[in-house]
Write a protein that holds these residues in place. Structure first.
Motif, PDB file in Angstrom:
ATOM      1  N   SER A   1     -24.252 -18.651  41.933  1.00  0.00           N
ATOM      2  CA  SER A   1     -22.877 -19.143  41.835  1.00  0.00           C
ATOM      3  C   SER A   1     -21.998 -18.555  42.925  1.00  0.00           C
ATOM      4  O   SER A   1     -22.303 -17.505  43.510  1.00  0.00           O
ATOM      5  CB  SER A   1     -22.287 -18.792  40.462  1.00  0.00           C
ATOM      6  OG  SER A   1     -21.908 -17.419  40.419  1.00  0.00           O
ATOM      7  N   GLN A   2     -20.864 -19.207  43.162  1.00  0.00           N
ATOM      8  CA  GLN A   2     -19.907 -18.680  44.136  1.00  0.00           C
ATOM      9  C   GLN A   2     -19.400 -17.299  43.721  1.00  0.00           C
ATOM     10  O   GLN A   2     -19.084 -16.470  44.576  1.00  0.00           O
ATOM     11  CB  GLN A   2     -18.730 -19.641  44.318  1.00  0.00           C
ATOM     12  CG  GLN A   2     -17.832 -19.805  43.105  1.00  0.00           C
ATOM     13  CD  GLN A   2     -16.509 -20.482  43.436  1.00  0.00           C
ATOM     14  OE1 GLN A   2     -16.103 -20.591  44.595  1.00  0.00           O
ATOM     15  NE2 GLN A   2     -15.811 -20.961  42.403  1.00  0.00           N
ATOM     16  N   PHE A   3     -19.342 -17.020  42.438  1.00  0.00           N
ATOM     17  CA  PHE A   3     -18.826 -15.739  41.964  1.00  0.00           C
ATOM     18  C   PHE A   3     -19.826 -14.609  42.222  1.00  0.00           C
ATOM     19  O   PHE A   3     -19.445 -13.522  42.669  1.00  0.00           O
ATOM     20  CB  PHE A   3     -18.469 -15.836  40.481  1.00  0.00           C
ATOM     21  CG  PHE A   3     -17.380 -16.835  40.216  1.00  0.00           C
ATOM     22  CD1 PHE A   3     -16.057 -16.528  40.477  1.00  0.00           C
ATOM     23  CD2 PHE A   3     -17.685 -18.101  39.743  1.00  0.00           C
ATOM     24  CE1 PHE A   3     -15.051 -17.454  40.257  1.00  0.00           C
ATOM     25  CE2 PHE A   3     -16.692 -19.039  39.517  1.00  0.00           C
ATOM     26  CZ  PHE A   3     -15.369 -18.714  39.773  1.00  0.00           C
ATOM     27  N   GLU A   4     -21.091 -14.859  41.944  1.00  0.00           N
ATOM     28  CA  GLU A   4     -22.097 -13.850  42.280  1.00  0.00           C
ATOM     29  C   GLU A   4     -22.160 -13.650  43.784  1.00  0.00           C
ATOM     30  O   GLU A   4     -22.291 -12.518  44.269  1.00  0.00           O
ATOM     31  CB  GLU A   4     -23.471 -14.257  41.738  1.00  0.00           C
ATOM     32  CG  GLU A   4     -24.552 -13.219  42.042  1.00  0.00           C
ATOM     33  CD  GLU A   4     -25.901 -13.557  41.468  1.00  0.00           C
ATOM     34  OE1 GLU A   4     -26.900 -13.047  42.007  1.00  0.00           O
ATOM     35  OE2 GLU A   4     -25.967 -14.323  40.481  1.00  0.00           O
ATOM     36  N   GLN A   5     -22.037 -14.731  44.539  1.00  0.00           N
ATOM     37  CA  GLN A   5     -22.043 -14.616  46.001  1.00  0.00           C
ATOM     38  C   GLN A   5     -20.880 -13.752  46.486  1.00  0.00           C
ATOM     39  O   GLN A   5     -21.040 -12.936  47.410  1.00  0.00           O
ATOM     40  CB  GLN A   5     -21.939 -16.003  46.651  1.00  0.00           C
ATOM     41  CG  GLN A   5     -23.105 -16.924  46.390  1.00  0.00           C
ATOM     42  CD  GLN A   5     -24.306 -16.636  47.281  1.00  0.00           C
ATOM     43  OE1 GLN A   5     -24.533 -15.511  47.710  1.00  0.00           O
ATOM     44  NE2 GLN A   5     -25.081 -17.667  47.563  1.00  0.00           N
ATOM     45  N   HIS A   6     -19.714 -13.903  45.858  1.00  0.00           N
ATOM     46  CA  HIS A   6     -18.555 -13.132  46.300  1.00  0.00           C
ATOM     47  C   HIS A   6     -18.784 -11.642  46.046  1.00  0.00           C
ATOM     48  O   HIS A   6     -18.499 -10.811  46.919  1.00  0.00           O
ATOM     49  CB  HIS A   6     -17.294 -13.600  45.574  1.00  0.00           C
ATOM     50  CG  HIS A   6     -16.033 -13.040  46.141  1.00  0.00           C
ATOM     51  ND1 HIS A   6     -15.554 -13.402  47.382  1.00  0.00           N
ATOM     52  CD2 HIS A   6     -15.145 -12.114  45.663  1.00  0.00           C
ATOM     53  CE1 HIS A   6     -14.429 -12.754  47.638  1.00  0.00           C
ATOM     54  NE2 HIS A   6     -14.164 -11.948  46.603  1.00  0.00           N
ATOM     55  N   ALA A   7     -19.302 -11.307  44.874  1.00  0.00           N
ATOM     56  CA  ALA A   7     -19.593  -9.907  44.572  1.00  0.00           C
ATOM     57  C   ALA A   7     -20.613  -9.348  45.556  1.00  0.00           C
ATOM     58  O   ALA A   7     -20.426  -8.243  46.101  1.00  0.00           O
ATOM     59  CB  ALA A   7     -20.104  -9.771  43.137  1.00  0.00           C
ATOM     60  N   ARG A   8     -21.678 -10.083  45.800  1.00  0.00           N
ATOM     61  CA  ARG A   8     -22.703  -9.634  46.750  1.00  0.00           C
ATOM     62  C   ARG A   8     -22.098  -9.426  48.141  1.00  0.00           C
ATOM     63  O   ARG A   8     -22.348  -8.414  48.803  1.00  0.00           O
ATOM     64  CB  ARG A   8     -23.824 -10.665  46.840  1.00  0.00           C
ATOM     65  CG  ARG A   8     -24.712 -10.798  45.609  1.00  0.00           C
ATOM     66  CD  ARG A   8     -25.855 -11.722  45.969  1.00  0.00           C
ATOM     67  NE  ARG A   8     -26.716 -12.072  44.859  1.00  0.00           N
ATOM     68  CZ  ARG A   8     -28.013 -12.348  45.001  1.00  0.00           C
ATOM     69  NH1 ARG A   8     -28.583 -12.293  46.198  1.00  0.00           N
ATOM     70  NH2 ARG A   8     -28.750 -12.697  43.956  1.00  0.00           N
TER      71      ARG A   8
END
Length: 389
Positions: free
Chosen positions: A290-297
Motif C-alpha cells: 500500500s501507499q501507506f506502507e511505502q511511505h513508512a518504508r
C-alpha cells in the motif's frame, strides 16, 4: 537507518485519516507511530502508539515529537516547514519529505514555478497580486480557475472566474480579500479525465503505482478507478511525467501527483501532495504494497515494496450526507461486509459534517472479468447504500 524489528518510532505531524492508515500500515513492520494533532483523541490516536496534543505550527510540540522519535514526516500540508527543520536539527532526526519540498508545495504559485523551471508540463498560469492581475488573466485566457496560493484543499480556495467584472468578488471568496491578495490564476483545461500517479522516492529507489482515474464532483474526489480508463500511450506518458516530478522534488516518501489528460492526449500536472493521497487509498487492497506502507518504508530509508496491482480496483469515498453536523453513526454497513472482495475503511471521526470524508469503500475484481465502468458503477451503488443515522 538500520532495518530491524522491532523497528524505529516514526513521528507524524497530523493525526487524521492519513495518519490513522499510516499507523495501521506501520504496525506489522514493527514500527511504532506517534502523532501530533491539535484534536484530542484524533482519528489516528486509537491505532498509534501515542498522541501529542498540539498545533501543526507549535514549535514546542514539534520539538517534543522529534525527541521521542527516530524520523519525522507529516500527513498534512499545514505542518510548519521551519519548525520541522529546527526540530530535526536539534533532535538529530531526519524529516522526509524535506521541509524545503513542503514549503514549495504549500504555495501553489511556487509549486508551478518549480515545475515549469524543470520543464514539466502544467496549465498556463499567472500570479495574482491584485484585482487588475486577475482581470488581465481572465482577458488573456478567456476565463480562469482562481486558486488561493496557500491553505486550499478539497476545492477550498478555488473559484472559477469567467468575466473580468467578477474579479474582486472572486478574490474575496478565494482568499478573503481583494486587497493585496496572494493567488494564482490558471487557464481552464479542456480535459478528458483527471488522473493521478502515486509516486514513491526511497533511498536511491523510485517507484510508481499504476495510473488511477479520479472522478470528482464539486471539487471533491468521489471515486478512483485503477487502472484508469485511458489508452496505454497516455498511461505511459502519465508515468513518465510523474517520474519527472519526483526528480524535481527533494526527500523520501510518497507523493500524490494529480494530472489532467487533455482532449489531445497530453498530460499536464495539476497539483502535488507530499504525502499519501486520497487517490491512492485503493492500494491497501489493490496493490502488493500500500501507499501507506511505502511511505513508512521510504521515510525510514528502508527498501521499498512492489507497486504491482493485484486486481482491477475501485475506491469510493464515504462523505458526510447530512445537512448539519451531528454525531457520526454509519448504517447499512452489513451491505459492504456481505459483498465479496469489498472492504470498508472507517476513519474514526466522531462528528459527521456535510461532505466531510468519513471513510471509503474499496472493491477489487479478483476474477478480472468486470469492465472498469461496470466495476465503478457497482462500487458506487454499494457505497451509496451506506447512510448516516
Amino acid at each position: 537507518m538500520t532495518t530491524t524489528v522491532p523497528g524505529p518510532t516514526l513521528g507524524v505531524v497530523g493525526g487524521g485519516q492519513l495518519g490513522r492508515m499510516l499507523a495501521e500500515a506501520a504496525a506489522p513492520l514493527g514500527v511504532e507511530v506517534v502523532v501530533l494533532d491539535p484534536t484530542p483523541d484524533c482519528p489516528a490516536a486509537p491505532v498509534a502508539r501515542d498522541q501529542i496534543v498540539g498545533g501543526f505550527d507549535d514549535p514546542e510540540a514539534i520539538g517534543r515529537l522529534a525527541e521521542r522519535t527516530d524520523a519525522l514526516t507529516y500527513e498534512i500540508e499545514l505542518a510548519d516547514p521551519d519548525h520541522l527543520a529546527s526540530a530535526s536539527a536539534e533532535a538529530g532526526v531526519p524529516v522526509h519529505p524535506t521541509p524545503e519540498t513542503l514549503r514549495t508545495i504549500q504555495d501553489k504559485f511556487a509549486e508551478k514555478e518549480m515545475l515549469s523551471e524543470a520543464g514539466i508540463p502544467v496549465p498556463a498560469y499567472r500570479r495574482v497580486d491584485s484585482v487588475a492581475d486577475l482581470q488581465a488573466a481572465v482577458e488573456e485566457f478567456g476565463g480562469v480557475m482562481l486558486k488561493a496560493r496557500e491553505g486550499g484543499y478539497d476545492g477550498r480556495g478555488n473559484v472559477p472566474v469567467h468575466a473580468a467584472d467578477e474579479a474582486a468578488d472572486a478574490l474575496r471568496e478565494a482568499v478573503g480579500t481583494a486587497e493585496d491578495p496572494a493567488a494564482l490564476a490558471e487557464t481552464f483545461v479542456d480535459f478528458e479525465r483527471e488522473l493521478s500517479v502515486i509516486g514513491v522516492q526511497g533511498d536511491g529507489e523510485v517507484r510508481t503505482f499504476p495510473v488511477g482515474e479520479n472522478v470528482h464532483e464539486a471539487e471533491i474526489l468521489r471515486e478512483t478507478v485503477v487502472p484508469a480508463r485511458t489508452s496505454e500511450a497516455v498511461a505511459e506518458r502519465a508515468q513518465a511525467v510523474a517520474r519527472d516530478v519526483l526528480d524535481a522534488l527533494d526527500g523520501r516518501g510518497v507523493f500524490g501527483i494529480e494530472l489532467f489528460e487533455t482532449s489531445e492526449g497530453e498530460i499536464l500536472v495539476n497539483e502535488i501532495a507530499p504525502r499519501p493521497h486520497n487517490s491512492g487509498h485503493w492500494s491497501i487492497e489493490g496493490a502488493v504494497t500500500s501507499q501507506f506502507e511505502q511511505h513508512a518504508r521510504a521515510v525510514l530509508g528502508w527498501p521499498l515494496g512492489s507497486t504491482r496491482q493485484r486486481a482491477p480496483t475501485v475506491s469510493a469515498n464515504v462523505l458526510g450526507t447530512v445537512e448539519e453536523p451531528r454525531p457520526a453513526r454509519l448504517g447499512n454497513v452489513e451491505r459492504v461486509l456481505e459483498r465479496e472482495a469489498a472492504h470498508l475503511h472507517w476513519y474514526g471521526k466522531d462528528e459527521v459534517r456535510p461532505l466531510r470524508k468519513m471513510g471509503h469503500v474499496t472493491v477489487t475484481d479478483e476474477t478480472g472479468g468486470s469492465e472498469p465502468t461496470a466495476l465503478l458503477e457497482s462500487t458506487r451503488e454499494l457505497r451509496d447504500e451506506l447512510g448516516f443515522q
